[in-house]
Design an enzyme around this catalytic site. Structure first.
Site, PDB file in Angstrom:
ATOM      1  N   ASP A  58       3.917   0.802   1.185  1.00 20.15           N
ATOM      2  CA  ASP A  58       4.272   1.320  -0.142  1.00 20.15           C
ATOM      3  C   ASP A  58       2.998   1.604  -0.950  1.00 20.15           C
ATOM      4  O   ASP A  58       2.820   2.693  -1.520  1.00 20.15           O
ATOM      5  CB  ASP A  58       5.136   0.256  -0.841  1.00 20.15           C
ATOM      6  CG  ASP A  58       5.890   0.773  -2.051  1.00 20.15           C
ATOM      7  OD1 ASP A  58       5.816   1.976  -2.343  1.00 20.15           O
ATOM      8  OD2 ASP A  58       6.558  -0.043  -2.705  1.00 20.15           O
ATOM      9  N   GLY A 104       1.335  -3.177   1.139  1.00 21.68           N
ATOM     10  CA  GLY A 104       1.650  -2.649   2.464  1.00 21.68           C
ATOM     11  C   GLY A 104       1.737  -1.137   2.484  1.00 21.68           C
ATOM     12  O   GLY A 104       0.937  -0.430   1.851  1.00 21.68           O
ATOM     13  N   ILE A 112       0.689   6.276   8.245  1.00 19.65           N
ATOM     14  CA  ILE A 112       1.791   7.219   7.990  1.00 19.65           C
ATOM     15  C   ILE A 112       1.420   8.250   6.925  1.00 19.65           C
ATOM     16  O   ILE A 112       1.952   9.364   6.927  1.00 19.65           O
ATOM     17  CB  ILE A 112       3.085   6.446   7.627  1.00 19.65           C
ATOM     18  CG1 ILE A 112       4.324   7.323   7.857  1.00 19.65           C
ATOM     19  CG2 ILE A 112       3.042   5.903   6.200  1.00 19.65           C
ATOM     20  CD1 ILE A 112       5.647   6.555   7.857  1.00 19.65           C
ATOM     21  N   TYR A 124       8.367  -8.487   4.389  1.00 18.46           N
ATOM     22  CA  TYR A 124       9.774  -8.891   4.389  1.00 18.46           C
ATOM     23  C   TYR A 124      10.160  -9.718   5.618  1.00 18.46           C
ATOM     24  O   TYR A 124      11.278 -10.226   5.689  1.00 18.46           O
ATOM     25  CB  TYR A 124      10.700  -7.683   4.232  1.00 18.46           C
ATOM     26  CG  TYR A 124      10.808  -7.172   2.803  1.00 18.46           C
ATOM     27  CD1 TYR A 124      10.047  -7.721   1.771  1.00 18.46           C
ATOM     28  CD2 TYR A 124      11.687  -6.137   2.472  1.00 18.46           C
ATOM     29  CE1 TYR A 124      10.140  -7.255   0.467  1.00 18.46           C
ATOM     30  CE2 TYR A 124      11.796  -5.673   1.166  1.00 18.46           C
ATOM     31  CZ  TYR A 124      11.020  -6.228   0.168  1.00 18.46           C
ATOM     32  OH  TYR A 124      11.126  -5.763  -1.122  1.00 18.46           O
TER      33      TYR A 124
END
Ligand code: ADP
Length: 170
Positions: free
Chosen positions: A33, A31, A10, A120
């Site tokens: 982030d 991850g 991304i 998560y």
């Protein structure tokens, strides 16, 4: 309006805004982030420090700093706890709040990662169904956002999102 799925990193995308699957501190993590903070540079962390964290299901916005994207929208997905703790509503809220923030800065193209489905633990099929349905509903209704890309990291996730998008167009 246009919705699609791709398999990509991304941080490489040339869109007006990318969404970060952050944690409530907004001070970085692993991850996607971690990847976004690495690519954006230290200015992003400084900007995030000013935001005072973010509640689960909500979103906040910063500039994109060294990213090709002009903005980063930081949202906090729910931790999967079996599905009876309001996870679905919180996940849908992440998508709605992110789209609203994107519209508020007149971002026309937006890319989402697969929120909550990494550390998560949200089951990918359930999460992708919510992601696609929520974004589709908002774009059909009112939103200045014209194009949404679901940016999948793995080939498996990409296949799942494609299947959800195919359901929409039938
Ligand atoms: P969460 O804590 O919300 O589960 P994670 O970052 O652990 O967030 O995972 C969310 C999704 O982001 C996972 O599908 C993971 O594979 C994916 N991901 C990790 N790095 C990137 C990246 N650079 N670009 C896009 N997606 C990524």
């Amino acid at each position: 309006m246009h919705i699609n799925a791709i398999q990509a990193d991304i941080t490489s995308l040339n869109v007006d805004a990318i969404v970060n699957a952050a944690n409530t501190s907004l001070l970085g993590g692993g991850g996607v982030d971690g990847a976004i903070h690495r690519a954006a540079g230290s200015g992003l962390l400084s900007a995030c420090r000013q935001l005072g964290g973010c509640a689960t299901g909500d979103a906040k916005i910063t500039e994109g700093f060294n990213l090709p994207a002009r903005y980063v929208i930081h949202t906090v997905g729910p931790v999967w706890q079996g599905g009876e703790r309001g996870e679905a509503a919180l996940l849908a809220s992440c998508y709605r709040r992110s789209l609203a923030l994107a519209a508020s800065v007149k971002a026309r193209s937006l890319a989402f990662p697969s929120i909550s489905t990494g550390v998560y633990g949200y089951p990918i099929g359930k999460a992708a169904t919510i992601a696609v349905a929520t974004v589709n509903a908002v774009l059909e209704d009112t939103s200045g956002v014209e194009s949404v890309t679901f940016c999948c990291f793995s080939a498996e996730d990409f296949t799942v999102y494609q299947a959800c998008l195919n359901q929409l167009s039938r």
